[in-house]
Motif scaffolding. Structure first.
Motif, PDB file in Angstrom:
ATOM      1  N   PHE A   1       0.839  -1.204   0.000  1.00  0.00           N
ATOM      2  CA  PHE A   1       0.000   0.000   0.000  1.00  0.00           C
ATOM      3  C   PHE A   1       0.875   1.255   0.000  1.00  0.00           C
ATOM      4  O   PHE A   1       0.588   2.221  -0.725  1.00  0.00           O
ATOM      5  N   ILE A   2       1.947   1.242   0.800  1.00  0.00           N
ATOM      6  CA  ILE A   2       2.880   2.381   0.833  1.00  0.00           C
ATOM      7  C   ILE A   2       3.538   2.570  -0.535  1.00  0.00           C
ATOM      8  O   ILE A   2       3.667   3.701  -1.038  1.00  0.00           O
ATOM      9  N   ILE A   3       3.934   1.450  -1.162  1.00  0.00           N
ATOM     10  CA  ILE A   3       4.567   1.520  -2.483  1.00  0.00           C
ATOM     11  C   ILE A   3       3.585   2.068  -3.523  1.00  0.00           C
ATOM     12  O   ILE A   3       3.960   2.864  -4.392  1.00  0.00           O
ATOM     13  N   PHE A   4       2.305   1.680  -3.416  1.00  0.00           N
ATOM     14  CA  PHE A   4       1.294   2.172  -4.352  1.00  0.00           C
ATOM     15  C   PHE A   4       1.084   3.681  -4.192  1.00  0.00           C
ATOM     16  O   PHE A   4       0.937   4.398  -5.181  1.00  0.00           O
ATOM     17  N   VAL A   5       1.072   4.151  -2.953  1.00  0.00           N
ATOM     18  CA  VAL A   5       0.908   5.587  -2.690  1.00  0.00           C
ATOM     19  C   VAL A   5       2.083   6.370  -3.275  1.00  0.00           C
ATOM     20  O   VAL A   5       1.892   7.421  -3.909  1.00  0.00           O
ATOM     21  N   VAL A   6       3.302   5.846  -3.076  1.00  0.00           N
ATOM     22  CA  VAL A   6       4.494   6.489  -3.645  1.00  0.00           C
ATOM     23  C   VAL A   6       4.392   6.548  -5.170  1.00  0.00           C
ATOM     24  O   VAL A   6       4.695   7.582  -5.792  1.00  0.00           O
ATOM     25  N   ASN A   7       3.933   5.455  -5.791  1.00  0.00           N
ATOM     26  CA  ASN A   7       3.779   5.419  -7.245  1.00  0.00           C
ATOM     27  C   ASN A   7       2.754   6.423  -7.741  1.00  0.00           C
ATOM     28  O   ASN A   7       2.955   7.059  -8.780  1.00  0.00           O
ATOM     29  N   ILE A   8       1.648   6.574  -7.015  1.00  0.00           N
ATOM     30  CA  ILE A   8       0.604   7.533  -7.406  1.00  0.00           C
ATOM     31  C   ILE A   8       1.142   8.961  -7.346  1.00  0.00           C
ATOM     32  O   ILE A   8       0.951   9.754  -8.269  1.00  0.00           O
ATOM     33  N   VAL A   9       1.844   9.277  -6.239  1.00  0.00           N
ATOM     34  CA  VAL A   9       2.424  10.626  -6.076  1.00  0.00           C
ATOM     35  C   VAL A   9       3.450  10.902  -7.174  1.00  0.00           C
ATOM     36  O   VAL A   9       3.453  11.981  -7.802  1.00  0.00           O
ATOM     37  N   MET A  10       4.323   9.922  -7.441  1.00  0.00           N
ATOM     38  CA  MET A  10       5.360  10.093  -8.456  1.00  0.00           C
ATOM     39  C   MET A  10       4.767  10.179  -9.863  1.00  0.00           C
ATOM     40  O   MET A  10       5.283  10.898 -10.720  1.00  0.00           O
ATOM     41  N   SER A  11       3.688   9.446 -10.091  1.00  0.00           N
ATOM     42  CA  SER A  11       3.025   9.484 -11.393  1.00  0.00           C
ATOM     43  C   SER A  11       2.459  10.870 -11.685  1.00  0.00           C
ATOM     44  O   SER A  11       2.658  11.423 -12.778  1.00  0.00           O
ATOM     45  N   VAL A  12       1.767  11.453 -10.708  1.00  0.00           N
ATOM     46  CA  VAL A  12       1.199  12.808 -10.866  1.00  0.00           C
ATOM     47  C   VAL A  12       2.315  13.830 -11.037  1.00  0.00           C
ATOM     48  O   VAL A  12       2.234  14.734 -11.893  1.00  0.00           O
TER      49      VAL A  12
END
Length: 331
Positions: free
Chosen positions: A50-61
């Motif tokens: 879940f933490i990795i997914f949040v990091v990916n979402i932030v980095m994607s935006v």
């Protein structure tokens, strides 16, 4: 009604056409490559992912917004040479594609294992591997082309603008993107071939880029020593003559591109080292799978970091991006 229902029933596998059965067999074979990872992620703790997914979402935006600003700034920037702008544009475009396509597919692929959706995990995994490999390899090859471009600028000096033209750079970029597409498609044919070619490509690009910057550094250092011997502490920025080669400006551009390369290397090196370990490992473990997801996130996050490095190292782009952001704030 009964006859209609019977017609709608699916035929057994042995009664289906041979082409259909072949397609299903190929799909099943490819999906078997994800089965071990799927079982490990499905049994793992969801908190880490879940933490990795949040990091990916932030980095994607961040990658989408940052690279959009960089591409917009390149259109307005007139001080950069056209071939150099084309190379930076290609790098920013590949980073934008990572934020728009590769990272969302990566998030869907990994989250499908946690939600126990094997079919979605398989389909998104194929798409994520193909798109991610294409844009990431194109980004890495483009950074190598930028290093070679800076080396040619120092080597050719006044002849640089005659030899390195926009048309030739576009041909090189088209060839690199085409090669990246072909290399990514190898995954569907033979994964071992793609893995070995990944190692060869990484070593070749690493050796070319590093040697280019080392040679540039040595030549600039030798030039500065020669100038210091002739003029003492005086700093001479230009060679004499009508058409001049600005050493100070060139050194600044090399420094900017070198920062981009170092950032790229920090993000790419752990993943490639891990892939070498995984290839030689007998069996995957929860630790290696978690590290694989984390290091793949680091590779994709490079696309979000590059715009900040561009703005920090290239004053012309920084000023245009600042004015664009200020214009949005007034709205």
């Amino acid at each position: 009604m009964l006859s209609k229902c019977k017609r709608r029933q699916k035929k057994p596998a042995w009664k289906r056409p041979p082409i259909y059965r072949q397609k299903m067999t190929n799909f099943t074979t490819i999906c078997q490559n994800f089965e071990e990872q799927y079982n490990i992620i499905a049994k793992s703790s969801g908190a880490v992912y879940f933490i990795i997914f949040v990091v990916n979402i932030v980095m994607s935006v961040t990658a989408i917004l940052g690279n959009s600003f960089i591409i917009g700034a390149l259109r307005k920037c007139s001080s950069l040479h056209s071939p150099s702008k084309a190379l930076i544009f290609s790098l920013a475009f590949s980073d934008l594609a990572v934020g728009c396509i590769a990272q969302p597919l990566f998030i869907i692929h990994r989250s499908a294992a946690l939600t126990r959706s094997y079919r979605l995990f398989c389909i998104s995994g194929m798409m994520s591997n193909f798109v991610g490999s294409t844009v990431v390899s194109a980004s890495f090859v483009t950074s190598t082309a930028i290093a070679v471009d800076r080396y040619l600028a120092l080597r050719l000096r006044l002849r640089y603008r005659e030899v390195v033209t926009l048309k030739r750079v576009i041909i090189v970029l088209f060839a690199s993107w085409s090669a990246s597409l072909i290399w990514s498609a190898l995954w569907f044919w033979d994964q071992n071939v793609q893995n070995y070619s990944r190692a060869v490509l990484f070593c070749l690009c690493f050796a070319t880029t590093t040697s280019s910057y080392v040679i540039i550094y040595k030549k600039i250092k030798r030039y500065r020593c020669r100038v210091a011997e002739r003029f003492g502490n005086a700093v001479v920025g230009n060679f004499s003559g009508r058409r001049t080669f600005n050493v100070i400006r060139f050194r600044r551009s090399v420094s900017s591109m070198c920062h981009i390369y170092c950032c790229l290397l920090v993000c790419y090196l752990p993943y490639n080292c891990l892939m070498a370990v995984i290839r030689n490992a007998v069996q995957l473990t929860s630790l290696t799978v978690a590290l694989h997801v984390a290091f793949a996130t680091l590779v994709l996050s490079n696309s979000a970091l590059n715009p900040f490095v561009f703005c920090w190292c290239i004053p012309e782009i920084r000023l245009i991006v600042k004015s664009t952001i200020c214009r949005f704030q007034h709205w």
